[in-house]
Each structure stands twice: as structure tokens, then as C-alpha cells.
Design a protein around this motif. Structure first.
Motif, mmCIF file in Angstrom:
data_model
loop_
_atom_site.group_PDB
_atom_site.id
_atom_site.type_symbol
_atom_site.label_atom_id
_atom_site.label_comp_id
_atom_site.label_asym_id
_atom_site.label_seq_id
_atom_site.Cartn_x
_atom_site.Cartn_y
_atom_site.Cartn_z
ATOM 1 N N LEU A 41 99.112 27.630 50.093
ATOM 2 C CA LEU A 41 98.714 28.992 49.719
ATOM 3 C C LEU A 41 97.338 29.353 50.272
ATOM 4 O O LEU A 41 97.090 30.504 50.660
ATOM 5 N N PHE A 42 96.438 28.381 50.323
ATOM 6 C CA PHE A 42 95.065 28.652 50.749
ATOM 7 C C PHE A 42 94.947 28.900 52.259
ATOM 8 O O PHE A 42 93.905 29.293 52.742
ATOM 9 N N PHE A 43 96.036 28.661 52.988
ATOM 10 C CA PHE A 43 96.034 28.866 54.439
ATOM 11 C C PHE A 43 96.916 30.048 54.839
ATOM 12 O O PHE A 43 97.313 30.178 55.994
ATOM 13 N N SER A 54 94.440 28.239 40.246
ATOM 14 C CA SER A 54 93.436 27.205 39.996
ATOM 15 C C SER A 54 92.633 27.517 38.737
ATOM 16 O O SER A 54 92.341 26.629 37.931
ATOM 17 N N VAL A 55 92.292 28.800 38.561
ATOM 18 C CA VAL A 55 91.568 29.209 37.359
ATOM 19 C C VAL A 55 92.437 28.997 36.118
ATOM 20 O O VAL A 55 91.986 28.461 35.104
ATOM 21 N N TRP A 57 94.946 26.930 35.831
ATOM 22 C CA TRP A 57 95.124 25.483 35.681
ATOM 23 C C TRP A 57 93.933 24.891 34.918
ATOM 24 O O TRP A 57 94.116 24.076 34.010
ATOM 25 N N TYR A 58 92.737 25.334 35.264
ATOM 26 C CA TYR A 58 91.538 24.817 34.594
ATOM 27 C C TYR A 58 91.512 25.241 33.122
ATOM 28 O O TYR A 58 91.251 24.419 32.232
ATOM 29 N N LEU A 59 91.795 26.508 32.859
ATOM 30 C CA LEU A 59 91.768 26.996 31.489
ATOM 31 C C LEU A 59 92.865 26.368 30.630
ATOM 32 O O LEU A 59 92.714 26.237 29.411
ATOM 33 N N ASP A 60 93.949 25.988 31.272
ATOM 34 C CA ASP A 60 95.118 25.459 30.571
ATOM 35 C C ASP A 60 95.172 23.929 30.591
ATOM 36 O O ASP A 60 96.182 23.334 30.223
ATOM 37 N N ARG A 61 94.106 23.285 31.013
ATOM 38 C CA ARG A 61 94.126 21.848 31.293
ATOM 39 C C ARG A 61 94.444 20.974 30.075
ATOM 40 O O ARG A 61 94.967 19.857 30.220
ATOM 41 N N ASP A 62 94.138 21.463 28.861
ATOM 42 C CA ASP A 62 94.359 20.652 27.666
ATOM 43 C C ASP A 62 95.738 20.842 27.046
ATOM 44 O O ASP A 62 96.120 20.077 26.152
ATOM 45 N N THR A 63 96.488 21.811 27.496
ATOM 46 C CA THR A 63 97.781 22.111 26.882
ATOM 47 C C THR A 63 98.756 20.936 26.894
ATOM 48 O O THR A 63 99.427 20.688 25.882
ATOM 49 N N PRO A 64 98.875 20.169 28.001
ATOM 50 C CA PRO A 64 99.841 19.060 27.998
ATOM 51 C C PRO A 64 99.573 18.006 26.939
ATOM 52 O O PRO A 64 100.497 17.307 26.512
ATOM 53 N N ARG A 65 98.320 17.872 26.512
ATOM 54 C CA ARG A 65 98.016 16.868 25.485
ATOM 55 C C ARG A 65 97.897 17.482 24.091
ATOM 56 O O ARG A 65 97.520 16.800 23.145
ATOM 57 N N LYS A 66 98.222 18.777 24.004
ATOM 58 C CA LYS A 66 98.191 19.450 22.710
ATOM 59 C C LYS A 66 99.525 20.130 22.413
ATOM 60 O O LYS A 66 99.596 21.317 22.095
ATOM 61 N N GLY A 67 100.563 19.358 22.564
ATOM 62 C CA GLY A 67 101.896 19.847 22.209
ATOM 63 C C GLY A 67 102.668 20.519 23.312
ATOM 64 O O GLY A 67 103.837 20.857 23.144
ATOM 65 N N GLY A 68 102.027 20.720 24.472
ATOM 66 C CA GLY A 68 102.719 21.338 25.588
ATOM 67 C C GLY A 68 103.011 22.814 25.360
ATOM 68 O O GLY A 68 102.386 23.482 24.535
ATOM 69 N N ARG A 69 104.011 23.313 26.076
ATOM 70 C CA ARG A 69 104.358 24.736 25.975
ATOM 71 C C ARG A 69 105.864 24.875 26.205
ATOM 72 O O ARG A 69 106.326 25.149 27.315
ATOM 73 N N GLN A 70 106.625 24.655 25.156
ATOM 74 C CA GLN A 70 108.071 24.768 25.275
ATOM 75 C C GLN A 70 108.495 26.218 25.451
ATOM 76 O O GLN A 70 107.925 27.119 24.843
ATOM 77 N N ILE A 71 109.507 26.409 26.291
ATOM 78 C CA ILE A 71 110.101 27.729 26.488
ATOM 79 C C ILE A 71 111.594 27.586 26.215
ATOM 80 O O ILE A 71 112.316 26.926 26.975
ATOM 81 N N GLN A 72 112.036 28.160 25.119
ATOM 82 C CA GLN A 72 113.420 27.970 24.700
ATOM 83 C C GLN A 72 114.421 28.477 25.748
ATOM 84 O O GLN A 72 115.503 27.908 25.912
ATOM 85 N N PRO A 149 100.219 20.672 40.390
ATOM 86 C CA PRO A 149 100.280 22.130 40.189
ATOM 87 C C PRO A 149 101.711 22.648 40.157
ATOM 88 O O PRO A 149 102.578 22.130 40.864
ATOM 89 N N PHE A 150 101.953 23.665 39.356
ATOM 90 C CA PHE A 150 103.255 24.298 39.156
ATOM 91 C C PHE A 150 104.249 23.357 38.456
ATOM 92 O O PHE A 150 104.907 23.753 37.503
ATOM 93 N N PHE A 151 104.353 22.128 38.952
ATOM 94 C CA PHE A 151 105.282 21.161 38.375
ATOM 95 C C PHE A 151 104.947 20.906 36.907
ATOM 96 O O PHE A 151 105.845 20.761 36.074
ATOM 97 N N ARG A 152 103.645 20.877 36.593
ATOM 98 C CA ARG A 152 103.213 20.642 35.212
ATOM 99 C C ARG A 152 103.755 21.716 34.270
ATOM 100 O O ARG A 152 104.179 21.428 33.151
ATOM 101 N N ASP A 153 103.755 22.967 34.729
ATOM 102 C CA ASP A 153 104.245 24.068 33.905
ATOM 103 C C ASP A 153 105.760 23.975 33.712
ATOM 104 O O ASP A 153 106.280 24.282 32.649
ATOM 105 N N TYR A 154 106.429 23.533 34.761
ATOM 106 C CA TYR A 154 107.886 23.392 34.721
ATOM 107 C C TYR A 154 108.304 22.334 33.707
ATOM 108 O O TYR A 154 109.188 22.568 32.870
ATOM 109 N N ILE A 155 107.663 21.165 33.745
ATOM 110 C CA ILE A 155 108.082 20.092 32.843
ATOM 111 C C ILE A 155 107.651 20.372 31.398
ATOM 112 O O ILE A 155 108.351 19.990 30.461
ATOM 113 N N MET A 156 106.534 21.065 31.213
ATOM 114 C CA MET A 156 106.122 21.414 29.856
ATOM 115 C C MET A 156 107.106 22.376 29.204
ATOM 116 O O MET A 156 107.286 22.354 27.984
#
Length: 334
Positions: A41-43, A54-55, A57-72, A149-156
Motif C-alpha cells: 500500500l505504501f508504494f 497503521s494508526v 492498528w496502534y490504537l487497537d493494539r490491546d484488543t487481542p489480549r482483552k477479549g478480542g472482537r467477535q463479529i457474529q 496486519p489485517f489478518f489480526r482483525d480477521y481472526i479476532m
């Protein structure tokens, strides 16, 4: 001689095979693809999207260790139903789970790719919510994958969370209860023993989940997934062999194991990376009550660990003949 799939395969089975291809791709390659896309993307003229993510990702960095983010909606994708029917996979309840309590479930065995754990506890394809009403399932996964990146949101979105102690403590300390934290106790190292007919579990010295249960007073739930080891063949790697030595070393360095496995292909049945169509029956045992103990002694941990192993053996013995396990077969612990 190569055995090709017939041209007259029904559409339903073709969709099941496509779902299995999607799952294998997601497990083995999607993380790499997401990383390449993010860097790329940067190219391009879409570099701003890379900055914005990236912003985020940084703001959301703790979500995977705090219960994640399930999407029914993601957990209920029709592709997961086709995946479950490919084998097929069934989730069997032997006791009720109280939605006001929190639980740690030990999942056994890991298998090569833990398909039973993912399908049963990260999707609704086997009816988890209707079988265990009021319970939210979370499956622990290596923290490494939540740095992609991106993959983390998918698996959460399916209910995967990091394997960090902080994450477990966050979920198990929820006073309202209703959390089932699923731990594949043998981890990726156990995958090196996953082959048809194998009932070897890496459990004898795995006691961290026991101590966590005691610290939070969370009941322990043994789970045995019959058929999990039947999905792939694996190159022989007995203890003491050069291959096993190499795999063990790489596992310690990288945190992930590298079993040399194969299954079937898309259009033929002799070789490939798709799992065999073998039934998986994941049996959830009855909860083991655990008293809260914020400072358990090693003797107390060992005693509860032995009790857990006994209950797991009882669960295996009670159901093995239903799922075509030889009567004289017993679990082997390492």
C-alpha cells in the motif's frame, strides 16, 4: 496410481471442498498475503490507507489480549457450514455449562491444524450458541499471529484471542461469567505427533492452565476431539530422529511447529494439502469445579492436574467405542 475425483460430484460436495480450500489458504497463506498487501500500500496511490490502518492498528493494539472482537455475522458465514459438513464435524455436549460462571476448557488433541477447535469454537457451523446458550467461546492462538496486519482483525472476528496470561486473566475475571476460554493444551508441539491412529497428548507437564483456573476459580472443562488426528498423514518423525530433532529446535526458536503433512488434492485423492474427509466428533466433558486460590502450592496444582487428567481419560474411555477407537486403545501422555 492416482485416484481422480469423478466429474459427477454433486454441487454440495464441491462447495464443501471449496470451503476446505478457503480454510487451508487462510491458515497457511493469508497472513503472508495480508503482510504483502499492507507493505505494498505504501508504494501505491493508496498509501494513505496504509497510514490510516497503521494508526488504527496502534490504537487497537490491546484488543487481542482483552477479549478480542467477535463479529457474529462472520461466525455465521455459510462457508463455515460447508467446512463443517466437509468432514463432517459434530459438537457433543455431555453436561450443561452455567452461563453465570467462567470456564477454562482444555482441547485435545491439537491435530495438525486444529480444525475441530476452530470450527466448533470460532464459528457457529456446529451450533455452539444453541448447544451452550449464554456462553461465549474464545480460542487462544499464538500471539505472533495478532501482529500480522489485517489478518489480526480477521481472526479476532471469529473469537480468537492471544495466548498471553494477561488475556486469560481478563476473560476469567469477568464477574458476569459466561466465558469459555478454550486452550489447546498440547500446543503446536503436539502437532508433531498428529497422525492417524495416534493418541499421544502433550499434557503431563502442561500445568499453566490449571494454575490459571485456580487463580480465578474457573471450572475446568476437558474436551476430546475424536478424529482430529485422522485428517492428514505425516512423515515419520519418531522421538530421537534427525527430523524430529530439527522440528523441535525450530519450534523452540519460532514458536510454531512445522509438521511435514499431506492429505488429498482438489481433483484427486492421493496427495495435496486438503484434509481427508474424516468425521470429527468433539465431545465436551462435564465441568470440574475449582475453588479460587490466589496462591496455590505446587502440590495443590499437581493434585488438580492429576484430577483433570483422570477426567479426560474417563471422557475418552466413555466415548471411544462410539467413534471407532479400538477398545484396547488408551491415551498416552508425554
Amino acid at each position: 496410481m492416482i485416484s481422480f475425483a469423478p466429474l459427477s460430484v454433486p454441487l454440495e460436495r464441491r462447495l464443501q471442498t471449496l470451503a476446505a480450500v478457503h480454510w487451508i489458504f487462510s491458515f497457511l497463506a493469508l497472513g503472508v498475503v495480508c503482510t504483502v498487501i499492507f507493505i505494498g500500500l505504501f508504494f501505491t496511490r493508496f498509501w494513505l490507507l496504509g497510514i490510516l490502518y497503521s494508526v488504527w492498528w496502534y490504537l487497537d493494539r490491546d484488543t487481542p489480549r482483552k477479549g478480542g472482537r467477535q463479529i457474529q455475522a462472520v461466525r455465521r458465514w455459510c462457508v463455515w457450514k460447508y467446512l463443517a459438513n466437509y468432514f463432517p464435524i459434530s459438537l457433543i455436549k455431555t453436561a450443561e455449562l452455567d452461563p453465570t460462571q467462567n470456564y477454562i476448557a482444555g482441547f485435545h488433541p491439537h491435530g495438525v491444524l486444529a480444525v475441530g477447535a476452530f470450527t466448533n469454537f470460532c464459528t457457529e457451523s456446529t451450533g455452539f450458541s444453541s448447544i451452550f446458550p449464554g456462553i461465549r467461546s474464545h480460542l487462544m492462538m499464538l500471539t505472533l499471529w495478532f501482529r500480522v496486519p489485517f489478518f489480526r482483525d480477521y481472526i479476532m472476528s471469529g473469537g480468537l484471542v492471544t495466548s498471553e496470561k494477561e488475556c486469560a486473566s481478563y476473560l476469567l475475571s469477568k464477574k458476569e461469567g459466561g466465558n469459555l476460554l478454550v486452550v489447546i493444551v498440547g500446543g503446536s508441539q503436539e502437532a508433531l505427533d498428529a497422525r492417524p491412529g495416534s493418541y499421544t497428548l502433550l499434557l503431563r507437564n502442561r500445568k499453566g492452565f490449571i494454575k490459571l483456573a485456580m487463580l480465578h476459580g474457573a471450572a475446568l472443562v476437558p474436551i476430546f476431539s475424536f478424529g482430529e488426528n485422522e485428517l492428514f498423514d505425516q512423515v515419520d518423525n519418531p522421538q530421537g530422529s534427525w527430523l524430529r530433532w530439527t522440528q523441535d529446535k525450530l519450534q523452540k526458536i519460532m514458536g510454531i511447529s512445522l509438521p511435514l503433512f499431506h492429505g488429498r488434492g482438489i481433483f484427486q485423492y492421493n496427495f495435496g494439502l486438503l484434509p481427508y474427509r474424516q468425521k470429527i466428533n468433539t465431545v465436551v466433558g462435564k465441568p470440574i469445579k475449582v475453588e479460587k486460590n490466589t496462591n496455590p502450592s505446587q502440590e495443590e496444582v499437581d493434585r488438580l492436574h492429576q484430577h483433570y487428567m483422570t477426567e479426560l481419560c474417563n471422557l475418552f474411555e466413555a466415548h471411544k467405542t462410539k467413534y471407532n477407537v479400538p477398545l484396547d486403545q488408551q491415551l498416552e501422555f508425554r
